[in-house]
Design a protein around this motif. Structure first.
Motif, PDB file in Angstrom:
ATOM      1  N   GLU A   1       0.963  -1.100  -0.217  1.00 21.38           N
ATOM      2  CA  GLU A   1       0.044   0.084   0.102  1.00 21.38           C
ATOM      3  C   GLU A   1       0.842   1.246   0.026  1.00 21.38           C
ATOM      4  OE1 GLU A   1      -2.596  -3.494   1.705  1.00 21.38           O
ATOM      5  OE2 GLU A   1      -0.574  -2.738   1.712  1.00 21.38           O
TER       6      GLU A   1
ATOM      7  N   CYS B   1      -2.277  -3.973 -14.075  1.00 20.84           N
ATOM      8  CA  CYS B   1      -2.707  -3.286 -13.047  1.00 20.84           C
ATOM      9  C   CYS B   1      -2.773  -1.723 -13.550  1.00 20.84           C
ATOM     10  CB  CYS B   1      -2.334  -3.414 -11.668  1.00 20.84           C
ATOM     11  SG  CYS B   1      -2.710  -5.021 -10.947  1.00 20.84           S
TER      12      CYS B   1
ATOM     13  N   LEU C   1      -7.143  -1.125  -2.814  1.00 17.83           N
ATOM     14  CA  LEU C   1      -7.946  -2.371  -2.399  1.00 17.83           C
ATOM     15  C   LEU C   1      -8.154  -3.753  -3.702  1.00 17.83           C
ATOM     16  CD1 LEU C   1      -9.697  -3.770   0.035  1.00 17.83           C
ATOM     17  CD2 LEU C   1     -11.841  -3.032  -1.300  1.00 17.83           C
ATOM     18  N   ILE C   2      -8.205  -3.029  -4.786  1.00 15.30           N
ATOM     19  CA  ILE C   2      -8.102  -3.945  -5.999  1.00 15.30           C
ATOM     20  C   ILE C   2      -6.691  -4.160  -6.424  1.00 15.30           C
ATOM     21  CG2 ILE C   2      -8.864  -4.167  -8.365  1.00 15.30           C
ATOM     22  CD1 ILE C   2     -11.215  -4.240  -6.435  1.00 15.30           C
TER      23      ILE C   2
ATOM     24  N   ALA D   1      -5.181  -6.652  -3.930  1.00 13.71           N
ATOM     25  CA  ALA D   1      -5.618  -8.019  -3.896  1.00 13.71           C
ATOM     26  C   ALA D   1      -4.929  -8.674  -5.093  1.00 13.71           C
ATOM     27  CB  ALA D   1      -6.946  -7.930  -4.218  1.00 13.71           C
ATOM     28  N   ALA D   2      -4.747  -7.859  -6.232  1.00 13.69           N
ATOM     29  CA  ALA D   2      -4.252  -8.551  -7.488  1.00 13.69           C
ATOM     30  C   ALA D   2      -2.622  -9.012  -7.491  1.00 13.69           C
ATOM     31  CB  ALA D   2      -4.496  -7.930  -8.773  1.00 13.69           C
TER      32      ALA D   2
ATOM     33  N   LYS E   1      -1.020  -9.319  -4.797  1.00 14.45           N
ATOM     34  CA  LYS E   1      -0.640 -10.153  -3.557  1.00 14.45           C
ATOM     35  C   LYS E   1      -1.079 -11.675  -3.775  1.00 14.45           C
ATOM     36  CE  LYS E   1      -0.032  -7.253   0.372  1.00 14.45           C
ATOM     37  NZ  LYS E   1      -0.609  -6.949   1.628  1.00 14.45           N
ATOM     38  N   ALA E   2      -1.811 -11.931  -4.814  1.00 20.98           N
ATOM     39  CA  ALA E   2      -2.467 -13.229  -5.018  1.00 20.98           C
ATOM     40  C   ALA E   2      -1.314 -14.254  -5.292  1.00 20.98           C
ATOM     41  CB  ALA E   2      -3.512 -13.291  -6.137  1.00 20.98           C
TER      42      ALA E   2
END
Length: 253
Positions: free
Chosen positions: A94, A171, A208-209, A212-213, A215-216
């Motif tokens: 972040e 992203c 947030l989006i 998540a992408a 850290k997958a």
């Protein structure tokens, strides 16, 4: 009555008008579709003025982009260094995303620094397929890209370099496409049904989006790709799938 003639424009005024016009035309059209005639008409100037101040279209676009991006990227790096100094080993994904996007959002709120048009300019620049634009960004801002990539590697150590590169490409490319092709403020109004988000909330939604992408967990190297069979089904002849399914059922019976 005395003849009140309009004083001639000063060179700096003409140069600024050309830069502003080039920026607006670039946002609207992209590099390949824009012409010097469109720019000069928009700037109320002539072709000779472009040659005098810049030497040609490429030099004008170069100056237009550096006018916005040099300061922005300097602010991004300064914020990244500040976060790294404050948080050290506790730096997060972040924080790195914040260093990328907070300066851009802050600058977009400043009318003196192009205001909301900055986000669309960034979106256009990062999605423009022109070799000139791609080469310009690589040559001018490689250090910035490498510094941020290294920071992402630090906070996402589970991702191989190639996988991280693809995820960042997807992203940032997706976000850039949205910024380049739409009135971002109108989109935000539509998404929030008129409930305005402040800047920290806006960055939070974005992070947030993207986090998540990023850290997958990476896919297993030998794991089958579910889309492989979908492409095969898409390319199959109309009766082929049915016949193969029937054959498989007989084999299992």
């Amino acid at each position: 009555m005395p003849n009140r003639s309009i004083p001639p424009s000063r060179p700096a005024d003409t140069k600024t008008r050309l830069l502003d016009a080039a920026e607006a035309q670039y946002i609207d059209s992209g590099y390949e579709a824009m012409s010097l005639r469109q720019i000069t008409a928009r700037a109320n100037a002539n072709l000779a003025a472009v040659n005098y101040h810049f030497g040609g279209k490429d030099a004008l676009i170069h100056a237009m982009l550096t006018r916005r991006l040099d300061g922005l990227n300097a602010n991004r790096l300064a914020l990244l260094e500040r976060f790294q100094s404050i948080h050290g080993a506790h730096l997060t994904c972040e924080h790195v995303l914040g260093a990328m996007f907070i300066p851009a959002l802050q600058q977009s709120r400043c009318p003196e620094k192009s205001g909301p048009a900055l986000l669309r300019l960034l979106g256009r620049a990062y999605t423009d397929p022109s070799p000139f634009i791609r080469g310009f960004l690589r040559s001018m801002y490689t250090d910035v890209a490498e510094r941020f990539f290294a920071a992402f590697q630090t906070v996402l150590p589970h991702l191989p370099r190639e996988e991280l590169g693809w995820r960042l490409h997807f992203c940032i490319g997706s976000l850039s496409g949205i910024l380049a092709g739409a009135d971002t403020n109108s989109l935000i109004d539509d998404f929030t049904q008129g409930q305005r988000l402040n800047d920290p909330q806006l960055i939070g939604r974005l992070a947030l989006i993207m986090v998540a992408a990023l850290k997958a967990p990476p896919a297993a190297i030998k794991a089958p790709c579910p889309f492989q069979s979908m492409f095969a089904e898409c390319e199959a002849a109309p009766g082929e799938t049915l016949e193969s399914d029937t054959a498989a059922q007989h084999a299992l019976a």
